[in-house]
Scaffold this motif. Structure first.
Motif, PDB file in Angstrom:
ATOM      1  N   GLN A   1       0.830  -1.204   0.000  1.00  0.00           N
ATOM      2  CA  GLN A   1       0.000   0.000   0.000  1.00  0.00           C
ATOM      3  C   GLN A   1       0.866   1.256   0.000  1.00  0.00           C
ATOM      4  OE1 GLN A   1      -3.612   0.157  -0.132  1.00  0.00           O
ATOM      5  NE2 GLN A   1      -2.851   2.163  -0.789  1.00  0.00           N
TER       6      GLN A   1
ATOM      7  N   LEU B   1       2.296   1.753  -3.463  1.00  0.00           N
ATOM      8  CA  LEU B   1       1.295   2.323  -4.362  1.00  0.00           C
ATOM      9  C   LEU B   1       1.189   3.830  -4.154  1.00  0.00           C
ATOM     10  CD1 LEU B   1      -1.594  -0.322  -4.172  1.00  0.00           C
ATOM     11  CD2 LEU B   1      -0.117   0.133  -6.123  1.00  0.00           C
ATOM     12  N   ASP B   2       1.216   4.229  -2.900  1.00  0.00           N
ATOM     13  CA  ASP B   2       1.103   5.657  -2.587  1.00  0.00           C
ATOM     14  C   ASP B   2       2.315   6.439  -3.099  1.00  0.00           C
ATOM     15  OD1 ASP B   2      -1.271   5.066  -1.325  1.00  0.00           O
ATOM     16  OD2 ASP B   2      -0.403   5.014   0.697  1.00  0.00           O
ATOM     17  N   ASN B   3       3.465   5.761  -3.236  1.00  0.00           N
ATOM     18  CA  ASN B   3       4.688   6.420  -3.705  1.00  0.00           C
ATOM     19  C   ASN B   3       4.885   6.322  -5.217  1.00  0.00           C
ATOM     20  OD1 ASN B   3       6.785   7.443  -1.465  1.00  0.00           O
ATOM     21  ND2 ASN B   3       5.546   5.796  -0.597  1.00  0.00           N
ATOM     22  N   GLU B   4       3.902   5.809  -5.915  1.00  0.00           N
ATOM     23  CA  GLU B   4       3.879   5.798  -7.380  1.00  0.00           C
ATOM     24  C   GLU B   4       5.155   5.179  -7.974  1.00  0.00           C
ATOM     25  OE1 GLU B   4       3.088   9.773  -8.668  1.00  0.00           O
ATOM     26  OE2 GLU B   4       1.061   9.774  -7.860  1.00  0.00           O
TER      27      GLU B   4
ATOM     28  N   ASP C   1       7.507   2.628 -10.254  1.00  0.00           N
ATOM     29  CA  ASP C   1       7.415   2.192 -11.650  1.00  0.00           C
ATOM     30  C   ASP C   1       7.231   0.685 -11.760  1.00  0.00           C
ATOM     31  OD1 ASP C   1       7.878   4.778 -12.840  1.00  0.00           O
ATOM     32  OD2 ASP C   1       9.965   4.596 -12.207  1.00  0.00           O
TER      33      ASP C   1
ATOM     34  N   VAL D   1      -3.452  -4.693  -4.751  1.00  0.00           N
ATOM     35  CA  VAL D   1      -3.434  -4.094  -6.081  1.00  0.00           C
ATOM     36  C   VAL D   1      -4.836  -4.040  -6.677  1.00  0.00           C
ATOM     37  CG1 VAL D   1      -2.620  -4.428  -8.453  1.00  0.00           C
ATOM     38  CG2 VAL D   1      -1.040  -4.718  -6.540  1.00  0.00           C
TER      39      VAL D   1
ATOM     40  N   GLU E   1      -7.081  -1.286  -5.487  1.00  0.00           N
ATOM     41  CA  GLU E   1      -6.717   0.076  -5.878  1.00  0.00           C
ATOM     42  C   GLU E   1      -6.612   0.167  -7.406  1.00  0.00           C
ATOM     43  OE1 GLU E   1      -6.249   2.698  -4.023  1.00  0.00           O
ATOM     44  OE2 GLU E   1      -5.674   2.090  -1.993  1.00  0.00           O
TER      45      GLU E   1
ATOM     46  N   ASP F   1      -7.342   2.351  -9.506  1.00  0.00           N
ATOM     47  CA  ASP F   1      -6.920   3.642 -10.052  1.00  0.00           C
ATOM     48  C   ASP F   1      -5.410   3.853  -9.941  1.00  0.00           C
ATOM     49  OD1 ASP F   1      -9.548   4.228 -10.654  1.00  0.00           O
ATOM     50  OD2 ASP F   1      -9.899   5.231  -8.729  1.00  0.00           O
ATOM     51  N   LYS F   2      -4.746   3.024  -9.163  1.00  0.00           N
ATOM     52  CA  LYS F   2      -3.295   3.137  -8.992  1.00  0.00           C
ATOM     53  C   LYS F   2      -2.632   1.974  -9.720  1.00  0.00           C
ATOM     54  CE  LYS F   2      -3.609   5.509  -4.529  1.00  0.00           C
ATOM     55  NZ  LYS F   2      -3.268   5.472  -3.087  1.00  0.00           N
ATOM     56  N   ALA F   3      -2.585   2.097 -11.042  1.00  0.00           N
ATOM     57  CA  ALA F   3      -2.041   1.012 -11.865  1.00  0.00           C
ATOM     58  C   ALA F   3      -0.591   0.742 -11.488  1.00  0.00           C
ATOM     59  CB  ALA F   3      -2.147   1.385 -13.336  1.00  0.00           C
ATOM     60  N   ILE F   4      -0.249  -0.530 -11.383  1.00  0.00           N
ATOM     61  CA  ILE F   4       1.110  -0.907 -10.993  1.00  0.00           C
ATOM     62  C   ILE F   4       1.523  -2.154 -11.759  1.00  0.00           C
ATOM     63  CG2 ILE F   4       0.308  -2.307  -9.058  1.00  0.00           C
ATOM     64  CD1 ILE F   4       2.796  -1.526  -7.528  1.00  0.00           C
TER      65      ILE F   4
END
Length: 384
Positions: A104, A107-110, A112, A130, A133, A135-138
């Motif tokens: 988590q 994800l918050d730290n964006e 790559d 994952v 969330e 909206d937070k593509a990873i």
């Protein structure tokens, strides 16, 4: 945003710890305690290190976000990699909740790419976060470190994972694809039944020479082929031979032909078609070989994992590097149906013992017993 590549690194410190002591998994505190009591040594740090070693020439291009201690930071510091701990484990030993909390934060730290070392249970824990969330593509990539690696999010070897990240760092155009996250019922696994199910999917780099396929499950259905293979193997064995019988349904068919009890997902010991011991650990197997005291007469009967092609390092960690180094290459009897080989679509067999020198020694071609007096030559290679 930083110009550096933002790499998330996560290690499940206890992934795979039950493998070498024949516990067939590492999920749950009780299994971890049993494994440690039996003398098992954690391997996840070593597996992660094998991947990260390939990234050392690019360390100035990396910004690593990880968790404190054995979940990532300690290894980065030992290798001289610049890393920041964005999560501190809340318990010792770490639990699934620590994995999910760390993901988590990443994800918050964006980040790559999330590079993680673990098994199918780890992949499930990450997938749960994952998928919650969207909206937070990873993009994720797994370093195989567990006992059971059925999921398609893992590379075929730790070094292969390093190669994929290296491709990204050097600007190679890498496509993306969705891969299934699979896991099995460990209790059923210990009882000799493979009961796998899909838990979701995650996006991975689509470097198919480095990333494994989802394992083909189920039993061989062509009984005549299995009988022919079994008859050929038994014909090759002398009464003086100490036979280590690997896991899988093809090897089980050989033992059934001998009339001895088989551990479908373990390693058994047989001599002169009589059972000496079932479901042995790495240390117990070494003791059998030492007692036998004739390396020329130690033989290993093994099959490959259908759909993936792994010979060593998946579900048979009892076959340790120390043990394999004592077995003559010509005494490795590899058995598989031609249909099982055809399902690989030309991909090589994979050895992932955890010992790079041993992997290289095992590479080359090997005769695969596919029937009675019927063999085919097939390639063993490390894609890394």
């Amino acid at each position: 945003m930083s110009a550096k590549f933002r790499l998330g690194l996560l290690i499940n410190p206890y992934a795979g710890i039950g493998g070498s002591v024949a516990l067939k998994g590492s999920d749950g505190a009780d299994i971890r305690h049993q494994a440690l009591a039996k003398g098992a040594k954690p391997q996840a740090q070593l597996r992660a290190e094998q991947a990260l070693q390939l990234l050392l020439p690019y360390k100035d291009q990396l910004e690593i976000f990880t968790a404190a201690g054995e979940m990532g930071l300690a290894l980065c510091q030992s290798l001289g990699l610049n890393a920041s701990a964005i999560y501190h484990p809340q318990q010792t030993p770490t639990e699934a909740s620590d994995t999910q909390a760390a993901v988590q934060r990443m994800l918050d730290n964006e980040i790559d790419l999330l590079l993680f070392a673990g098994g199918d249970g780890t992949a499930r824990d990450i997938c749960a976060v994952v998928e919650a969330e969207p909206d937070k593509a990873i993009t994720v990539l797994g370093i195989p470190a567990g006992c059971k690696i059925h999921s398609g999010v893992y590379c075929v070897t730790p070094a292969a994972a390093g190669r994929v990240v290296e491709d990204l760092l050097t600007g190679k155009a890498v496509s993306l694809m969705d891969a299934d996250v699979m896991d099995i019922d460990e209790q059923a696994f210990r009882e000799g039944r493979v009961r796998a199910r899909r838990f979701g999917e995650m996006t991975i780099p689509a470097e198919l020479q480095y990333v494994q396929s989802v394992k083909i499950g189920g039993q061989e259905s062509d009984e005549l082929v299995l009988d022919d293979i079994a008859d050929h193997v038994i014909e090759q064995l002398e009464p003086e031979d100490l036979c280590l019988m690997g896991s899988g349904s093809t090897v089980a068919a050989v033992m059934a032909r001998m009339g001895v009890v088989n551990t479908l997902l373990g390693v058994d010991v047989v001599q002169d078609q009589a059972l000496l011991a079932n479901d042995q650990t790495a240390e117990q197997l070494l003791a059998h070989v030492a007692k036998h005291n004739d390396p020329e007469r130690v033989k290993l009967v093994i099959t490959l994992i259908g759909g993936q092609g792994h010979l060593f390092g998946r579900g048979n960690q009892q076959l340790s590097p120390a043990l394999l180094k004592q077995i003559k290459r010509q005494n490795i009897l590899l058995v598989a149906s031609k249909a099982k080989l055809s399902a690989l679509n030309g991909r090589p067999l994979i050895v992932d013992t955890g010992d790079a020198d041993l992997n290289r020694q095992l590479c080359g071609t090997i005769a695969v017993i596919t029937g009675y007096h019927d063999k085919v030559l097939y390639r063993i290679a490390s894609p890394a």
